[in-house]
Design a protein around this motif. Structure first.
Motif, PDB file in Angstrom:
ATOM      1  N   PHE A 277     -37.242 -17.233-109.617  1.00 22.77           N
ATOM      2  CA  PHE A 277     -35.541 -16.772-109.608  1.00 22.77           C
ATOM      3  C   PHE A 277     -35.504 -15.302-110.289  1.00 22.77           C
ATOM      4  O   PHE A 277     -34.760 -14.726-110.030  1.00 22.77           O
ATOM      5  CB  PHE A 277     -35.106 -18.053-110.275  1.00 22.77           C
ATOM      6  CG  PHE A 277     -33.567 -17.831-110.391  1.00 22.77           C
ATOM      7  CD1 PHE A 277     -32.879 -18.444-109.541  1.00 22.77           C
ATOM      8  CD2 PHE A 277     -32.855 -17.216-111.394  1.00 22.77           C
ATOM      9  CE1 PHE A 277     -31.491 -18.597-109.442  1.00 22.77           C
ATOM     10  CE2 PHE A 277     -31.547 -16.985-111.509  1.00 22.77           C
ATOM     11  CZ  PHE A 277     -30.753 -17.643-110.585  1.00 22.77           C
ATOM     12  N   GLU A 278     -36.135 -15.309-111.238  1.00 20.04           N
ATOM     13  CA  GLU A 278     -36.038 -13.992-112.080  1.00 20.04           C
ATOM     14  C   GLU A 278     -36.012 -12.598-111.078  1.00 20.04           C
ATOM     15  O   GLU A 278     -35.514 -11.677-111.446  1.00 20.04           O
ATOM     16  CB  GLU A 278     -37.161 -13.779-112.825  1.00 20.04           C
ATOM     17  CG  GLU A 278     -37.120 -14.751-114.287  1.00 20.04           C
ATOM     18  CD  GLU A 278     -38.038 -14.735-115.227  1.00 20.04           C
ATOM     19  OE1 GLU A 278     -38.920 -13.555-114.919  1.00 20.04           O
ATOM     20  OE2 GLU A 278     -38.264 -15.490-115.957  1.00 20.04           O
ATOM     21  N   ALA A 280     -35.892 -12.647-107.633  1.00 20.89           N
ATOM     22  CA  ALA A 280     -35.210 -12.919-106.296  1.00 20.89           C
ATOM     23  C   ALA A 280     -34.063 -12.110-106.081  1.00 20.89           C
ATOM     24  O   ALA A 280     -33.282 -11.924-106.832  1.00 20.89           O
ATOM     25  CB  ALA A 280     -35.022 -14.418-106.119  1.00 20.89           C
ATOM     26  N   ASP A 284     -31.964 -15.651-102.009  1.00 21.18           N
ATOM     27  CA  ASP A 284     -33.089 -16.563-102.514  1.00 21.18           C
ATOM     28  C   ASP A 284     -32.622 -17.274-103.625  1.00 21.18           C
ATOM     29  O   ASP A 284     -33.056 -18.442-104.011  1.00 21.18           O
ATOM     30  CB  ASP A 284     -34.437 -15.503-102.517  1.00 21.18           C
ATOM     31  CG  ASP A 284     -34.808 -15.198-101.136  1.00 21.18           C
ATOM     32  OD1 ASP A 284     -34.383 -15.742-100.050  1.00 21.18           O
ATOM     33  OD2 ASP A 284     -35.759 -14.614-100.978  1.00 21.18           O
ATOM     34  N   ARG A 285     -31.944 -16.544-104.326  1.00 19.41           N
ATOM     35  CA  ARG A 285     -31.471 -17.278-105.698  1.00 19.41           C
ATOM     36  C   ARG A 285     -30.678 -18.328-105.705  1.00 19.41           C
ATOM     37  O   ARG A 285     -30.788 -19.406-106.280  1.00 19.41           O
ATOM     38  CB  ARG A 285     -30.835 -16.220-106.601  1.00 19.41           C
ATOM     39  CG  ARG A 285     -31.534 -15.129-107.439  1.00 19.41           C
ATOM     40  CD  ARG A 285     -30.794 -14.495-108.608  1.00 19.41           C
ATOM     41  NE  ARG A 285     -31.574 -13.854-109.575  1.00 19.41           N
ATOM     42  CZ  ARG A 285     -31.181 -13.634-110.852  1.00 19.41           C
ATOM     43  NH1 ARG A 285     -30.235 -13.863-111.161  1.00 19.41           N
ATOM     44  NH2 ARG A 285     -32.183 -13.077-111.606  1.00 19.41           N
ATOM     45  N   ASN A 286     -30.058 -18.252-104.796  1.00 18.18           N
ATOM     46  CA  ASN A 286     -28.842 -19.347-104.347  1.00 18.18           C
ATOM     47  C   ASN A 286     -29.811 -20.734-103.823  1.00 18.18           C
ATOM     48  O   ASN A 286     -29.713 -21.703-104.096  1.00 18.18           O
ATOM     49  CB  ASN A 286     -27.787 -19.171-103.338  1.00 18.18           C
ATOM     50  CG  ASN A 286     -26.942 -20.335-102.962  1.00 18.18           C
ATOM     51  OD1 ASN A 286     -26.255 -20.581-104.021  1.00 18.18           O
ATOM     52  ND2 ASN A 286     -26.602 -20.453-101.669  1.00 18.18           N
ATOM     53  N   ARG A 289     -31.842 -22.113-106.826  1.00 20.40           N
ATOM     54  CA  ARG A 289     -30.940 -22.902-107.683  1.00 20.40           C
ATOM     55  C   ARG A 289     -30.589 -24.122-107.003  1.00 20.40           C
ATOM     56  O   ARG A 289     -30.671 -25.058-107.730  1.00 20.40           O
ATOM     57  CB  ARG A 289     -29.736 -21.905-107.745  1.00 20.40           C
ATOM     58  CG  ARG A 289     -28.601 -22.784-108.839  1.00 20.40           C
ATOM     59  CD  ARG A 289     -27.418 -21.846-108.867  1.00 20.40           C
ATOM     60  NE  ARG A 289     -26.284 -22.582-109.491  1.00 20.40           N
ATOM     61  CZ  ARG A 289     -25.411 -23.449-109.084  1.00 20.40           C
ATOM     62  NH1 ARG A 289     -25.317 -23.418-107.625  1.00 20.40           N
ATOM     63  NH2 ARG A 289     -24.457 -24.204-109.655  1.00 20.40           N
TER      64      ARG A 289
END
Length: 318
Positions: A277-278, A280, A284-286, A289
């Motif tokens: 996540f750090e 992305a 991609d973060r969504n 998550r």
């Protein structure tokens, strides 16, 4: 998920599992129990009636040795799960009238048992006969197939002299607790899971949530069955090889996180996705998550590992 069934190896852990030995497992699908005499099993059982609080008991790292002792007299089925016991298994065992006991073990909290049984996918079933383990099957099976396996377990137990019967002790007030019936959509989801029809179970839970967005049981059930569905038909080697070959490939990393969580490696699953996540991008973060929130539900929102991972996710978001 039978393709993910690990070979039975040493069942050793920090708890006292010294009486457990190597047993073989037929590759792919349910195992056929082979009768193997446990030393002293015939002498200790003798068809005795054993008083127990219930035919379905909860096992943990702290109390599991007592079930090894019980298996010297009555065959014990162990349900290894993550988040919630395998639907329908308790009713099947209870229908045998005490010829079998069921012990449910949450491998996300019983770490020593997860390691001892070398759990790599859940749900999984293991039999204990005369203190010895016999791996049976992984994944959800239709009821008729489960009964076929249990009949084989009883035959193996009889040949080993483990012929006792468990008798559930009545409650002190002589009243039987009555469980409220499941809501129709929950019952439909459970039936679908028993039949291995994960898409139908997912649809049932989604409908339940649409009708009542505060239905926490449906939210947790949807997360659990979605995890099973994503792993269905995939093997451990395939998943790990794809993740190793594509360390930045999102789908491959999501798959291996699912695999880690299903095998009880909860912190590994969370750390993998939070690290990804750090770096992305926004899309991609969504996706990451959303997957993390689903895995939080599977592990249990009160689990300390979930609390820590949720705090880390919050810090990364803000």
């Amino acid at each position: 998920m039978s393709g993910m069934q690990p070979a039975a190896e040493h069942l050793r852990g920090a708890i006292d599992l010294s009486s457990l030995v190597n047993r073989g497992t037929a590759p792919g699908g349910p195992a056929t129990p082979a009768a193997t005499s446990a030393p002293g099993a015939a002498a200790s059982s003798g068809g005795a009636v054993i008083d127990v609080p219930s035919l379905v008991l909860e096992g943990s790292d702290a109390n599991f040795s007592q079930f090894l002792d019980l298996s010297m007299q009555v065959p014990v089925l162990v349900d290894l799960y993550a988040g919630a016991p395998t639907p329908g298994l308790s009713q099947i065992v209870e229908s045998y009238g005490g010829r079998l006991l069921l012990v449910t073990v949450d491998v996300t909290t019983s770490v020593q048992l997860r390691q001892a049984f070398q759990v790599q996918s859940v749900p999984a079933a293991v039999a204990l006969i005369g203190g010895r383990p016999l791996q049976l099957f992984a994944g959800a099976l239709p009821e008729d197939q489960v009964r076929q396996v249990l009949e084989q377990v009883l035959q193996a137990a009889a040949q080993s002299g483990v012929t006792g019967t468990a008798s559930a002790t009545a409650p002190a007030d002589d009243t039987e607790p009555v469980e409220p019936p499941l809501p129709p959509l929950h019952a439909e989801a459970y039936d679908a899971i028993e039949q291995g029809d994960y898409p139908r179970a997912i649809t049932a839970y989604q409908t339940a949530i649409a009708q009542n967005p505060t239905d926490k049981m449906a939210v947790a059930g949807l997360a659990q069955v979605s995890l099973l569905h994503r792993l269905q038909g995939k093997t451990i080697d395939e998943i790990r090889a794809a993740a190793a070959a594509g360390p930045t490939e999102l789908d491959a990393q999501l798959d291996v996180a699912d695999l880690d969580l299903s095998g009880g490696h909860v912190e590994d699953a969370f750390d993998r996705l939070l690290t990804l996540f750090e770096t992305a991008d926004a899309d991609d973060r969504n996706t990451i998550r959303t997957r993390l929130l689903e895995l939080f539900e599977v592990a249990g929102l009160d689990d300390p590992r979930v609390v820590r991972a949720r705090a880390r996710l919050t810090n990364l978001l803000f």
